[in-house]
Write a protein that holds these residues in place. Structure first.
Motif, short mmCIF file in Angstrom:
data_model
loop_
_atom_site.label_atom_id
_atom_site.label_comp_id
_atom_site.label_asym_id
_atom_site.label_seq_id
_atom_site.Cartn_x
_atom_site.Cartn_y
_atom_site.Cartn_z
N UNK A 87 0.84 -1.20 0.00
CA UNK A 87 0.00 0.00 0.00
C UNK A 87 0.87 1.25 0.00
N UNK A 88 1.91 1.23 0.84
CA UNK A 88 2.78 2.41 0.95
C UNK A 88 3.45 2.73 -0.38
N UNK A 89 3.83 1.67 -1.11
CA UNK A 89 4.54 1.89 -2.36
C UNK A 89 3.60 1.99 -3.55
N UNK A 90 2.31 1.85 -3.30
CA UNK A 90 1.34 1.99 -4.38
C UNK A 90 1.49 0.94 -5.47
N UNK A 91 1.89 -0.27 -5.08
CA UNK A 91 2.04 -1.35 -6.08
C UNK A 91 0.68 -1.98 -6.36
#
Lengths: 360, 360
Positions: A255-259
């Motif tokens: 989620x943090x890296x928007x993958x």
């Protein structure tokens, strides 16, 4: 006493501990013509069980085919040792954690078991002879357990309608940690995270819709038994909690890296796994899932379930699924696949919009 | 055009985006004598909505009291800017994440909102004018939003049966992260932990009983919208995931160290929080919870809900609660407290064993 066992021989069993499970086993076996002798730590319970017809006598009979230890988990080893010493037959327990019990009661006449059944009732009042119908009943033999004992116990639990599954005690404990113990602790943790926010604004709980209610429902159970379970199955629970924390931490990174693609795969895998959860009925391949959006007027559940009864359609399972953010629901009904068209026709005739898919 | 607004004046509204929520708003307002103009990215949808009577015309009317942006979240800012430019009235959106939208559409005529309602249906087919009845509808004004706009929008959503709640956009986002977004990711993670074990033994999923099914139910939802939500509400979701991981890590330590009293307090707090979850109905203090153990025979749900209908008892909510390890259930029915005795009498007469407690 003849050395030959007649198929019409009277079968005798002891049940030690007449709580919900013990009383249900006693009643189920009594109904199947066993002569049941029962005893409970509470001296008043045994005679009351006899009075109610759950068992024939109070005590611990020496010459029995089987003794069932249905005490609280902590008292199982001592009760099992006593039964092994005082009786001649097979001894089983029905505790929900197995490795520590199997290790403590190391005897070829002893077999650890765990019926995956229960209810919210307690004691003699909850005694239900059909409690085990359709349930899994795990048997956890050791290398020294004779096959004949596994076969005999398997046949007995089958006669109660349960499906015996043989697992090692360690494997059983690690599986129930994943499907029962860790989910319970996770539900409590989710609820407590929400509670912490609720202190600063009561609005939060008012926003909690169907999905949150579903997820935290098991946190509403009694805490007592969980203290024993967490002690008895500590290692497997810690392992399961570690796996859950690892999964959440990995989800957090995605989620943090928007993958998006990784997150989609993660959610799709979960969705597929959820769709494959087997139902209570033994043959999921013969079932169909009927999803019925529920209109906002009185009585749809009565109508949906009543229609099934009217048409002779047997409901194997029924869930109310809430939408993500609303309280509107969809009834998810599992029925025999062969009856799906019949039921669908009836639902359409009543104005519902059902969709049907095979379960496997 | 008169400068004076008559109370009988025709009220005009645009609805941009005719998916489930937009179509339901359009139909609800049409039923309340608004003149609704609707438009959708799919050019075929607008005319079909007119044909079905959801709205009166296709397009974006200049002189309207209100324009509702009900597009997918990613398209809201552009659609809102266009509506602010091309129309004269208030503009609101109905997206499920608010801070990024409120920041992107910085205009005193714009108000971010989020109806906490929905269903599993899609598009025009799912249009339901009563969808918002009893639902919370969050309004997220900024310091530059005039009170008159908050009041007008509040009155309109109230007229649809919803209860308006005013929160800051950041607060809304952090609350829905806790009650909706993080629980969804946690359910997916739990399911995936189970999946990982299932690879080594299919028995695991067969042991998954009611509680596990309840907890992972929301993981069966569509993954598409969650990708958008995780992007739009990233910070609040990360914060919520961190809080959940912290709670699980702390629970792990308590289990590892065998601190029974701490664990008991933790579980009891969760249980109390769960018991205080408000129901869909606005006044929980007037409700009673009736718990009805469900016997193992066909038709109890039909009988329980049918009896309520027969007695004129209105069911505010109904849940099926599974026991910890079995698939046997208890029906938990919320009804008006004033009707509790009536319903209890009927249930007892039918052979059920209900217990009743006030909800607050």
């Amino acid at each position: 006493v003849s050395a030959f066992v007649s198929t019409n021989a009277v079968r005798r069993v002891n049940v030690v501990g007449l709580g919900l499970i013990g009383a249900s086993i006693a009643l189920a076996l009594t109904e199947r013509s066993w002569i049941v002798t029962g005893v409970d730590a509470d001296a008043a319970v045994g005679p009351e069980a006899v009075r109610r017809g759950l068992c024939a006598a109070v005590g611990l009979e020496r010459d029995v085919e089987l003794t069932v230890i249905a005490t609280p988990v902590g008292q199982v080893p001592a009760a099992a040792q006593k039964a092994l010493h005082d009786t001649t037959g097979i001894v089983i327990d029905v505790g929900s954690v197995k490795a520590n019990i199997v290790a403590a009661v190391d005897d070829p006449r002893f077999l650890g078991t765990h019926p995956m059944a229960g209810s919210e009732m307690h004691g003699l009042d909850g005694a239900d002879p059909s409690m085990f119908s359709g349930a899994m009943w795990v048997l956890t033999p050791t290398p020294s357990t004779p096959d004949s004992i596994i076969a005999t116990v398997g046949a007995i639990v089958s006669s109660l309608g349960a499906e015996p599954i043989v697992l090692t005690a360690d494997h059983h404990d690690s599986l129930v940690a994943v499907v029962s113990h860790v989910p319970h602790l996770a539900a409590a943790s989710l609820m407590n995270v929400a509670n912490a926010h609720a202190d600063d604004h009561a609005a939060l709980l008012r926003l909690a819709a169907g999905g949150f209610r579903d997820m935290t429902r098991i946190a509403s159970g009694r805490s007592d038994i969980w203290l024993d379970i967490c002690e008895a199955n500590r290692d497997a629970i810690l392992e399961g909690l570690d796996a859950l924390v690892a999964a959440l931490t990995s989800t957090r990174a995605v989620v943090a890296e928007g993958q998006r693609d990784v997150l989609r795969a993660l959610l799709d895998t979960a969705r597929a796994g959820r769709a494959n959860l087997p139902s209570r009925v033994a043959r999921p391949q013969d079932l169909a899932e009927v999803r019925i959006p529920i209109p906002d007027r009185p009585g749809p559940l009565a109508e949906i379930t009543g229609l099934a009864a009217q048409l002779g359609v047997s409901i194997a399972d029924l869930e109310l699924s809430h939408s993500v953010e609303g309280d509107r629901g969809v009834a998810i009904v599992l029925i025999e696949a062969a009856q799906a068209d019949l039921y669908r026709g009836g639902l359409l005739a009543k104005g519902y919009k059902p969709s049907v898919r095979p379960l496997s």
